[in-house]
Design a protein around this motif. Sequence first.
Motif, mmCIF file in Angstrom:
data_model
loop_
_atom_site.group_PDB
_atom_site.id
_atom_site.type_symbol
_atom_site.label_atom_id
_atom_site.label_comp_id
_atom_site.label_asym_id
_atom_site.label_seq_id
_atom_site.Cartn_x
_atom_site.Cartn_y
_atom_site.Cartn_z
ATOM 1 N N LEU A 335 15.039 45.486 30.575
ATOM 2 C CA LEU A 335 14.423 46.508 31.409
ATOM 3 C C LEU A 335 15.340 47.726 31.442
ATOM 4 C CD1 LEU A 335 13.142 44.341 34.417
ATOM 5 C CD2 LEU A 335 12.138 44.654 32.132
ATOM 6 N N VAL A 336 14.743 48.895 31.349
ATOM 7 C CA VAL A 336 15.495 50.142 31.216
ATOM 8 C C VAL A 336 15.437 50.918 32.528
ATOM 9 C CG1 VAL A 336 15.670 52.319 29.942
ATOM 10 C CG2 VAL A 336 14.996 50.219 28.745
ATOM 11 N N LYS A 337 16.599 51.344 33.003
ATOM 12 C CA LYS A 337 16.674 52.157 34.212
ATOM 13 C C LYS A 337 15.855 53.439 34.024
ATOM 14 C CE LYS A 337 19.923 54.489 37.328
ATOM 15 N NZ LYS A 337 21.340 54.796 37.629
ATOM 16 N N GLY A 338 15.103 53.816 35.061
ATOM 17 C CA GLY A 338 14.272 55.002 34.998
ATOM 18 C C GLY A 338 12.842 54.733 34.570
ATOM 19 N N ARG A 339 12.561 53.504 34.136
ATOM 20 C CA ARG A 339 11.198 53.132 33.774
ATOM 21 C C ARG A 339 10.634 52.182 34.830
ATOM 22 N NH1 ARG A 339 11.815 51.896 27.234
ATOM 23 N NH2 ARG A 339 12.796 53.908 26.721
ATOM 24 N N ARG A 340 9.303 52.109 34.879
ATOM 25 C CA ARG A 340 8.635 51.230 35.838
ATOM 26 C C ARG A 340 8.025 50.047 35.096
ATOM 27 N NH1 ARG A 340 4.467 54.305 39.037
ATOM 28 N NH2 ARG A 340 6.241 54.849 40.371
ATOM 29 N N TYR A 341 8.124 48.871 35.733
ATOM 30 C CA TYR A 341 7.580 47.644 35.165
ATOM 31 C C TYR A 341 6.663 46.981 36.193
ATOM 32 C CZ TYR A 341 11.230 48.448 31.754
ATOM 33 O OH TYR A 341 12.009 49.028 30.787
ATOM 34 N N PHE A 342 5.716 46.222 35.698
ATOM 35 C CA PHE A 342 4.808 45.474 36.561
ATOM 36 C C PHE A 342 4.981 43.985 36.278
ATOM 37 C CE2 PHE A 342 2.788 49.592 35.898
ATOM 38 C CZ PHE A 342 2.497 49.974 37.201
ATOM 39 N N VAL A 343 5.065 43.206 37.327
ATOM 40 C CA VAL A 343 5.106 41.745 37.228
ATOM 41 C C VAL A 343 3.826 41.210 37.843
ATOM 42 C CG1 VAL A 343 6.288 39.641 37.968
ATOM 43 C CG2 VAL A 343 7.628 41.662 37.303
ATOM 44 N N ARG A 344 3.108 40.399 37.083
ATOM 45 C CA ARG A 344 1.868 39.801 37.580
ATOM 46 C C ARG A 344 2.006 38.281 37.484
ATOM 47 N NH1 ARG A 344 -0.905 44.514 37.890
ATOM 48 N NH2 ARG A 344 -0.928 45.948 36.113
ATOM 49 N N VAL A 345 1.704 37.610 38.580
ATOM 50 C CA VAL A 345 1.811 36.150 38.661
ATOM 51 C C VAL A 345 0.465 35.587 39.068
ATOM 52 C CG1 VAL A 345 3.031 34.195 39.685
ATOM 53 C CG2 VAL A 345 4.211 36.405 39.412
ATOM 54 N N ARG A 346 -0.110 34.723 38.221
ATOM 55 C CA ARG A 346 -1.354 34.042 38.583
ATOM 56 C C ARG A 346 -1.072 32.551 38.733
ATOM 57 N NH1 ARG A 346 -4.927 34.471 34.317
ATOM 58 N NH2 ARG A 346 -4.691 32.284 33.833
ATOM 59 N N LEU A 347 -1.523 31.989 39.843
ATOM 60 C CA LEU A 347 -1.261 30.584 40.162
ATOM 61 C C LEU A 347 -2.412 29.705 39.697
ATOM 62 C CD1 LEU A 347 0.926 28.955 41.900
ATOM 63 C CD2 LEU A 347 -0.821 28.944 43.682
ATOM 64 N N TYR A 348 -2.079 28.629 38.989
ATOM 65 C CA TYR A 348 -3.078 27.592 38.715
ATOM 66 C C TYR A 348 -3.220 26.687 39.933
ATOM 67 C CZ TYR A 348 -2.700 28.571 33.655
ATOM 68 O OH TYR A 348 -2.712 29.147 32.411
ATOM 69 N N SER A 349 -2.098 26.089 40.321
ATOM 70 C CA SER A 349 -2.103 25.176 41.474
ATOM 71 C C SER A 349 -0.661 24.986 41.932
ATOM 72 C CB SER A 349 -2.723 23.821 41.095
ATOM 73 O OG SER A 349 -1.978 23.200 40.052
ATOM 74 N N SER A 350 -0.506 24.485 43.169
ATOM 75 C CA SER A 350 0.830 24.199 43.698
ATOM 76 C C SER A 350 0.773 22.925 44.516
ATOM 77 C CB SER A 350 1.340 25.375 44.548
ATOM 78 O OG SER A 350 0.499 25.589 45.666
ATOM 79 N N TRP A 351 1.922 22.341 44.732
ATOM 80 C CA TRP A 351 2.003 21.103 45.505
ATOM 81 C C TRP A 351 3.426 21.003 46.074
ATOM 82 C CZ3 TRP A 351 1.926 21.805 40.365
ATOM 83 C CH2 TRP A 351 3.046 21.411 39.645
ATOM 84 N N GLY A 352 3.679 20.003 46.865
ATOM 85 C CA GLY A 352 5.022 19.849 47.419
ATOM 86 C C GLY A 352 5.177 20.612 48.732
ATOM 87 N N PRO A 353 6.304 20.389 49.423
ATOM 88 C CA PRO A 353 6.496 20.952 50.766
ATOM 89 C C PRO A 353 6.898 22.427 50.767
ATOM 90 C CG PRO A 353 8.403 19.631 50.137
ATOM 91 C CD PRO A 353 7.390 19.470 49.033
#
Length: 361
Positions: A335-353
């Motif tokens: 990643l380069v300073k001065g540039r913008r980045y997007f992080v996208r997270v899609r969940l299938y499923s989750s479990w646990g406490p």
Amino acid sequence: MPGRYCSLPQASAPDFAPGLTAERLSALRGGNRMWVNGTVLHYYFFTGETDGSVIPVPGTAERRRVPWGGAKEQQDVVRECFEEWRGLGIGLTFAEVDDRTEAELRIGFQPGDGSWSTVGRDALRVGLNERTMNFGWDLTEPGERGTALHEIGHALGMLHEHQSPFAGIHWDDEAVYDELAGPPNFWNRDRTFSNILRKLDPDEVNGSAWDPQSIMEYPFPPGLILEPEQFRGGLNPPGSLSALDKDFVLRWYPPADPPLPPALVPFRSAPLGLGPGEQADFTVEPPETRTYRVGTFGDSDAVVVVFEERDGEPRYLAGQDDGGTPGNATVRARLVKGRRYFVRVRLYSSWGPGETAVMCW
């Protein structure tokens, strides 16, 4: 010409680890080919004289080399169909590029090779000098615009509607094999089974009800379908986007034009709080230029994708899918300073406490 059918490329089934719960498997099968929402899908038309491949001459033992380029009139039909899908208000957008290395979708117009497309994110596994989509006949002929809508539907992650286990179709198998063995398709039995007779897993299909009006439905002549009785005389979808087609893509790709997503600050975890199939988006503006890691934490199956903003739009940079594995998705990217980045997270499923979270570090 009636009866010219899309033939999906053979793709190996996802290899999920043994012992997964039914809930996890259902979520993974249903979403493993879908793009994260907010993706800009760049498409490229092959035009070079050296772009082509050798294909068999139908009905003979001969082979010949045929280029992949297509006339502007053919390209324009595809452009119009991308625009029709975009016009539904989905959260994906499409942009034509003239550099194949920047394109997730690379399109040819090779006659004799049929019309086909990879399905959803399977396109990312295809070499940069290879097609992810082909149109094998003239799209300007009456009624053939639906072919372009159909193949783009595959590129969005949709599968053939007549293969839905909810369709309740009882085929005359041998009549189907005979029909497809002759012109204009010349399919062998394996290809016919794979594209018509094979039933999909219930979790893979576009919806929980069969849609005979879908753009993903083939037309069939009389004599191939035994049941349901009303289709013994043939099945003739209109070749346009149905109401259920629109519902499906809007469910996976809802309109995405919110304010700028919240910042993901390096070394500070962000809880996700997502339900199955939901997505969270973040921006990253790196304080220094270096290689960063972006990843999830917690008991979950998720897709993590990093985009770099270029010329005002997000360009795919890197991604990982941890679905069905015991670990978490972690992406390494410079990643380069001065540039913008997007992080996208899609969940299938989750479990646990614990909660599922994402961090950049």
